[in-house]
Every structure is written in C-alpha cells, then in structure tokens.
Design an enzyme around this catalytic site. Structure first.
Site, mmCIF file in Angstrom:
data_model
loop_
_atom_site.group_PDB
_atom_site.id
_atom_site.type_symbol
_atom_site.label_atom_id
_atom_site.label_comp_id
_atom_site.label_asym_id
_atom_site.label_seq_id
_atom_site.Cartn_x
_atom_site.Cartn_y
_atom_site.Cartn_z
ATOM 1 C CG ASP A 154 3.733 26.296 150.018
ATOM 2 O OD1 ASP A 154 2.738 25.694 149.557
ATOM 3 O OD2 ASP A 154 3.660 27.063 151.006
ATOM 4 C CG ASN A 204 3.289 12.377 148.444
ATOM 5 O OD1 ASN A 204 2.512 11.470 148.728
ATOM 6 N ND2 ASN A 204 4.037 12.983 149.366
ATOM 7 C CE LYS A 248 -0.621 26.251 133.970
ATOM 8 N NZ LYS A 248 -1.355 27.496 134.327
ATOM 9 C CB SER A 293 -6.092 9.471 143.709
ATOM 10 O OG SER A 293 -7.455 9.562 144.042
ATOM 11 C CE1 TYR A 338 -7.377 13.445 151.413
ATOM 12 C CE2 TYR A 338 -8.997 11.674 151.541
ATOM 13 C CZ TYR A 338 -7.705 12.108 151.288
ATOM 14 O OH TYR A 338 -6.742 11.200 150.921
ATOM 15 C CE LYS A 385 -5.884 13.098 148.004
ATOM 16 N NZ LYS A 385 -4.556 13.294 147.366
#
Length: 270
Positions: free
Chosen positions: A53, A80, A113, A131, A145, A149
């Site tokens: 998650d 993703n 990271k 993206s 949204y 992006k």
C-alpha cells in the site's frame, strides 16, 4: 533474468504489464494492497505476489525487501498505483484532498525512495512513473487529479538530473484513455448537492469524457510502451501510450492556452 517491481498490479495497466514482462522472461514482483486479488498470477512462473500500500511505509519496505530476497535484485520499478479524483474543489474535504496526493504523489515518491538505495548499490536501475495525458493537459473538475499528475511530471523530470549520473534511468509514461477500471474503483467523483452552481460543469465533463473515451486503447498497449521504456538505453524521458495521447499532447504543444482550452470547451458542448 531481470526483475521489475510493479505497484497497483491487481488490474488494468499494472496487471497487463506484469503479464507482459513475465511472458518476456522477466521476474515480476507484482504488488497490490490485497494480494488475494492477484489470483491470476498464482500459476505463473517467476511472479512474486506481495502486499504493498503506497500510503503504508511498512508495507513498502517489506515488499521491496521480499522482492530482492526472492529474485536477488530489482532492475526496474513501475510506479503505477493511483486513482483519479474529480469534482469541484469545494466538494472535497481536506482528508480526501490529502488522500489523492498521498496516493498519487507522496506514495510514488516513498516507493521510489525505498528502491533507490538498491539501484545505487547496483549502479543501475530504471524508475518508470505512470503519468497521464492529464500530466500536461487538464479537464474540467480535475484540480486534484491533474495537480497530482503535473507533480509526477515535475518530480520525475527533476529526478532525471540527479539519478542519471548514478546509472539510474528515469522514465515517464503518458497514457491516454485506456480500457481500465479508471471509471470504477480507480475513480472518485465528488459532487455536493449544496453546490448546484457546479452541476452544469459536471454535465459538460460527462460529455467530454464520453467523447474522449469513445475509442480507448487496451491496457496491453501501455504495457508494450512500458516494456520499451524499461529496455531503452537512451536518455529519453517521456513515452506516450495511445493514439489519443499522441494527438492531444501534440495539440497542446502546438497551440497557445486560449486555443487549446477553446478546443476542450467545444468538446464539452452538447
């Protein structure tokens, strides 16, 4: 054999990419919030299912460590996981605003990271961030949204500078309208009946999305672009996925703000 770790692999682009890379001979660390939803992968060789998650730091670390333990190394990361929140800004609580950015931006950065130390140690690796055409153009009621992006585009371009000298490649994939569950579980729409002023815009957005989504590309189309991005040894940063992505992003580059926004408004008309 190379290994890719994929977030949000339970369906849509993530699932299609996991299947594509596995079929091409890669190891796949297919991660999702609920691994039980990844039953389609259980009989595939060289696929490791893991809970991840992106808003849970502990699950990120465990998934990355588990993938390395299973396959020895990770060569590519596909960020993703994400969803789209649309609606009037006034209709969103602060909690829902934070959830959108925590998932699409902060979560993406935290997963990156977690993998970067491994890439630095290996002196190689590829980070691929999903993206959207919505990372360079906007649609009505998409402040949340598109805000996320646009952020993904900016942070990815900046990371390109700092990671390239370390042998780590940065990629941005920009899908257009895709046959996924973006309109289902990956889509959140906020409409407050106490804000009727925005109702006409919501109707217009519905018309616009109906026109734009008339001929969506299959998620496998995006998976093929991701495959190209993962295996490209050039310094290319951005990859478009779908003919509508090509058309809309070309139009955005060729037109000024007034002309492009005017075209979008025309598509919103009844």
């Amino acid at each position: 054999m190379k290994t890719i770790l994929i977030t949000g692999a339970s369906s849509g682009i993530g699932a299609a990419t996991a299947r594509h890379f596995q079929a091409k001979g890669w190891n796949v660390v297919a991660t999702m919030r609920n691994p039980a939803s990844g039953s389609n992968f259980t009989n595939l060789e060289n696929v490791h299912l893991a809970r991840l998650d992106v808003t849970d730091a502990g699950s990120i670390a465990t998934a990355v460590e588990g993938g390395i333990e299973r396959f020895g190394r990770i060569d590519a990361l596909l960020n993703n996981a994400g969803y789209g929140a649309y609606g009037a800004l006034e209709a969103f609580t602060t909690e829902r605003i934070r959830r959108q950015f925590d998932t699409n931006v902060i979560g993406l950065m935290e997963v990156t990271k977690a993998v970067l130390p491994h890439f630095r140690q290996n002196g190689s690796g590829t980070v691929i961030n999903i993206s959207s055409i919505g990372g360079q153009i906007t649609f009505p009621l998409g402040s949340l949204y598109h805000g996320t992006k646009f952020a993904v585009e900016g942070l990815s371009e900046a990371l390109h500078y700092e990671l390239e000298p370390l042998g780590i490649r940065m990629r941005i994939v920009q899908p257009g309208m895709i046959q996924t569950n973006f309109g289902g579980s990956s889509f959140e729409f906020a409409m407050d009946e106490n804000l009727p002023d925005y109702a006409p815009m919501a109707e217009a957005m519905g018309r616009l999305f109906g026109k734009l989504a008339a001929n969506p590309s299959a998620p496998e189309t995006v998976a093929e672009v991701i495959w190209d991005a993962a295996n490209d040894t050039s310094d290319r940063l951005r990859y478009r996925a779908g003919p509508d992505a090509e058309a809309l992003l070309d139009a955005r580059k060729q037109q000024d703000d007034a002309a492009f926004i005017g075209d979008i408004k025309e598509k919103m008309a009844p």
